[in-house]
Design a protein around this motif. Structure first.
Motif, mmCIF file in Angstrom:
data_model
loop_
_atom_site.group_PDB
_atom_site.id
_atom_site.type_symbol
_atom_site.label_atom_id
_atom_site.label_comp_id
_atom_site.label_asym_id
_atom_site.label_seq_id
_atom_site.Cartn_x
_atom_site.Cartn_y
_atom_site.Cartn_z
ATOM 1 N N ARG A 80 0.850 -1.182 0.000
ATOM 2 C CA ARG A 80 0.000 0.000 0.000
ATOM 3 C C ARG A 80 0.885 1.231 0.000
ATOM 4 O O ARG A 80 1.824 1.343 0.805
ATOM 5 C CB ARG A 80 -0.904 0.023 1.240
ATOM 6 C CG ARG A 80 -1.977 1.124 1.221
ATOM 7 C CD ARG A 80 -3.061 0.815 0.228
ATOM 8 N NE ARG A 80 -4.145 1.812 0.285
ATOM 9 C CZ ARG A 80 -5.113 1.900 -0.620
ATOM 10 N NH1 ARG A 80 -5.150 1.059 -1.642
ATOM 11 N NH2 ARG A 80 -6.065 2.811 -0.518
ATOM 12 N N MET A 81 0.612 2.155 -0.932
ATOM 13 C CA MET A 81 1.317 3.424 -0.998
ATOM 14 C C MET A 81 0.461 4.480 -0.302
ATOM 15 O O MET A 81 -0.737 4.608 -0.595
ATOM 16 C CB MET A 81 1.578 3.838 -2.448
ATOM 17 C CG MET A 81 2.079 2.728 -3.374
ATOM 18 S SD MET A 81 3.680 2.051 -2.899
ATOM 19 C CE MET A 81 4.749 3.441 -3.303
ATOM 20 N N VAL A 82 1.068 5.228 0.604
ATOM 21 C CA VAL A 82 0.373 6.305 1.308
ATOM 22 C C VAL A 82 1.221 7.563 1.155
ATOM 23 O O VAL A 82 2.364 7.607 1.623
ATOM 24 C CB VAL A 82 0.190 5.971 2.804
ATOM 25 C CG1 VAL A 82 -0.568 7.092 3.509
ATOM 26 C CG2 VAL A 82 -0.539 4.646 2.974
ATOM 27 N N VAL A 83 0.686 8.581 0.470
ATOM 28 C CA VAL A 83 1.495 9.757 0.183
ATOM 29 C C VAL A 83 0.793 11.036 0.626
ATOM 30 O O VAL A 83 -0.435 11.109 0.709
ATOM 31 C CB VAL A 83 1.859 9.855 -1.315
ATOM 32 C CG1 VAL A 83 2.455 8.556 -1.823
ATOM 33 C CG2 VAL A 83 0.661 10.250 -2.153
ATOM 34 N N GLY A 122 -7.590 6.247 -3.511
ATOM 35 C CA GLY A 122 -8.395 7.224 -2.801
ATOM 36 C C GLY A 122 -7.599 8.490 -2.541
ATOM 37 O O GLY A 122 -6.372 8.450 -2.404
ATOM 38 N N CYS A 123 -8.285 9.630 -2.486
ATOM 39 C CA CYS A 123 -7.605 10.908 -2.291
ATOM 40 C C CYS A 123 -8.507 11.856 -1.515
ATOM 41 O O CYS A 123 -9.712 11.938 -1.785
ATOM 42 C CB CYS A 123 -7.222 11.524 -3.633
ATOM 43 S SG CYS A 123 -6.588 13.226 -3.544
ATOM 44 N N GLU A 146 -3.496 20.537 0.445
ATOM 45 C CA GLU A 146 -2.910 19.310 0.986
ATOM 46 C C GLU A 146 -3.668 18.121 0.426
ATOM 47 O O GLU A 146 -4.893 18.079 0.499
ATOM 48 C CB GLU A 146 -2.979 19.299 2.514
ATOM 49 C CG GLU A 146 -2.416 18.024 3.139
ATOM 50 C CD GLU A 146 -2.480 18.040 4.649
ATOM 51 O OE1 GLU A 146 -1.595 18.673 5.263
ATOM 52 O OE2 GLU A 146 -3.422 17.450 5.210
ATOM 53 N N MET A 147 -2.943 17.184 -0.138
ATOM 54 C CA MET A 147 -3.530 15.983 -0.719
ATOM 55 C C MET A 147 -2.987 14.767 0.010
ATOM 56 O O MET A 147 -1.775 14.586 0.130
ATOM 57 C CB MET A 147 -3.190 15.900 -2.209
ATOM 58 C CG MET A 147 -3.701 17.075 -3.028
ATOM 59 S SD MET A 147 -2.680 17.399 -4.490
ATOM 60 C CE MET A 147 -2.661 15.793 -5.271
ATOM 61 N N ARG A 148 -3.900 13.948 0.502
ATOM 62 C CA ARG A 148 -3.543 12.675 1.118
ATOM 63 C C ARG A 148 -4.080 11.573 0.210
ATOM 64 O O ARG A 148 -5.291 11.480 0.005
ATOM 65 C CB ARG A 148 -4.121 12.575 2.531
ATOM 66 C CG ARG A 148 -3.496 13.576 3.496
ATOM 67 C CD ARG A 148 -4.133 13.527 4.874
ATOM 68 N NE ARG A 148 -3.525 14.504 5.775
ATOM 69 C CZ ARG A 148 -2.480 14.277 6.551
ATOM 70 N NH1 ARG A 148 -1.933 13.062 6.556
ATOM 71 N NH2 ARG A 148 -1.980 15.216 7.333
ATOM 72 N N VAL A 149 -3.176 10.795 -0.328
ATOM 73 C CA VAL A 149 -3.521 9.818 -1.364
ATOM 74 C C VAL A 149 -3.010 8.447 -0.957
ATOM 75 O O VAL A 149 -1.917 8.325 -0.390
ATOM 76 C CB VAL A 149 -2.898 10.208 -2.725
ATOM 77 C CG1 VAL A 149 -3.498 9.374 -3.846
ATOM 78 C CG2 VAL A 149 -3.058 11.701 -3.003
ATOM 79 N N SER A 150 -3.784 7.419 -1.246
ATOM 80 C CA SER A 150 -3.326 6.058 -0.996
ATOM 81 C C SER A 150 -3.839 5.146 -2.097
ATOM 82 O O SER A 150 -4.906 5.378 -2.668
ATOM 83 C CB SER A 150 -3.799 5.559 0.374
ATOM 84 O OG SER A 150 -5.206 5.535 0.448
ATOM 85 N N TRP A 151 -3.056 4.128 -2.396
ATOM 86 C CA TRP A 151 -3.450 3.158 -3.420
ATOM 87 C C TRP A 151 -2.640 1.884 -3.271
ATOM 88 O O TRP A 151 -1.609 1.852 -2.606
ATOM 89 C CB TRP A 151 -3.280 3.740 -4.830
ATOM 90 C CG TRP A 151 -1.855 3.953 -5.256
ATOM 91 C CD1 TRP A 151 -1.047 3.077 -5.927
ATOM 92 C CD2 TRP A 151 -1.065 5.146 -5.063
ATOM 93 N NE1 TRP A 151 0.190 3.638 -6.159
ATOM 94 C CE2 TRP A 151 0.207 4.896 -5.646
ATOM 95 C CE3 TRP A 151 -1.311 6.379 -4.466
ATOM 96 C CZ2 TRP A 151 1.210 5.858 -5.629
ATOM 97 C CZ3 TRP A 151 -0.295 7.326 -4.452
ATOM 98 C CH2 TRP A 151 0.938 7.059 -5.026
ATOM 99 N N THR A 152 -3.139 0.832 -3.892
ATOM 100 C CA THR A 152 -2.463 -0.464 -3.905
ATOM 101 C C THR A 152 -1.836 -0.690 -5.268
ATOM 102 O O THR A 152 -2.540 -0.661 -6.284
ATOM 103 C CB THR A 152 -3.461 -1.597 -3.609
ATOM 104 O OG1 THR A 152 -4.011 -1.409 -2.305
ATOM 105 C CG2 THR A 152 -2.779 -2.956 -3.679
#
Length: 202
Positions: A80-83, A122-123, A146-152
């Protein structure tokens, strides 16, 4: 020297992170490894980064790579990427009702640019407008996004996803899309990296 110590001998995770760090990134990105959160997954790696053009920081953020060999149902995968992406934009964006849609396009176009297949993407995009009054009225208005983004990731190669994060930072900083080896000459909109008053959670 690396500041992060792997919490186990998971050679697969170690190899994935090492290969990811070999990815070709935008020359404007300056990044460094930081200690990763310890409770979000069995294995984790993290870094902070800034987009710098002509000695000026345009955007800043963070990336966390999580890995659970057993997988997690909400991830639909084992990685999982969380940026986090942050930038301070020109005051004109204070009245830009479509800023959220623009921020979302920075995410999707950055992933597409680097062929980074993403599942469960998701963002959350947050815009903060600061205006001063009274004795402080002469201070200019500021707009922070501010952007909080996560994806697989859809595959095991994490390099394209690392590069996509760099592209998201560049887009927020006003740089046009470009191949990794090509540096931008100017920005499409005015942006600066926000001042960090404290640590943010991924």
């Amino acid at each position: 020297m690396s500041v992060h110590r792997f919490r186990s001998s998971d050679e697969s995770f170690r190899a994935s992170i090492a290969a990811m760090q070999d990815a070709r990134l935008r020359p404007e990105l300056q990044w460094e490894e930081i200690p990763a959160p310890s409770r979000m997954a069995p294995h984790a790696w993290a870094a902070t980064g800034e987009i710098v053009l002509h000695d000026e920081e345009l955007a800043a953020g963070r990336i966390v790579v999580l890995h659970d060999p057993a997988g997690q149902e909400s991830w639909k995968g084992t990685y999982r990427m969380v940026v986090l992406v942050q930038a301070q934009l020109e005051p004109e964006f204070a009245v830009e009702s479509m800023l959220g849609d623009v921020a979302w396009s920075w995410v999707t176009e950055s992933l597409e640019l680097h062929d980074a297949g993403a599942l469960e993407l998701g963002c959350t995009a947050t815009r903060v407008v600061s205006q001063s009054y009274g004795a402080l009225a002469e201070r200019p208005s500021t707009v922070d996004v501010e952007m909080r983004v996560s994806w697989t990731p859809s595959g095991e190669d994490l390099g394209p996803h690392f590069a996509a994060w760099a592209a998201m930072l560049a887009a927020a900083g006003g740089l046009p899309p470009a191949p990794p080896e090509v540096a931008a000459l100017r920005t499409s909109h005015r942006a600066t990296a926000p001042r960090q008053d404290g640590a943010d959670r991924p």
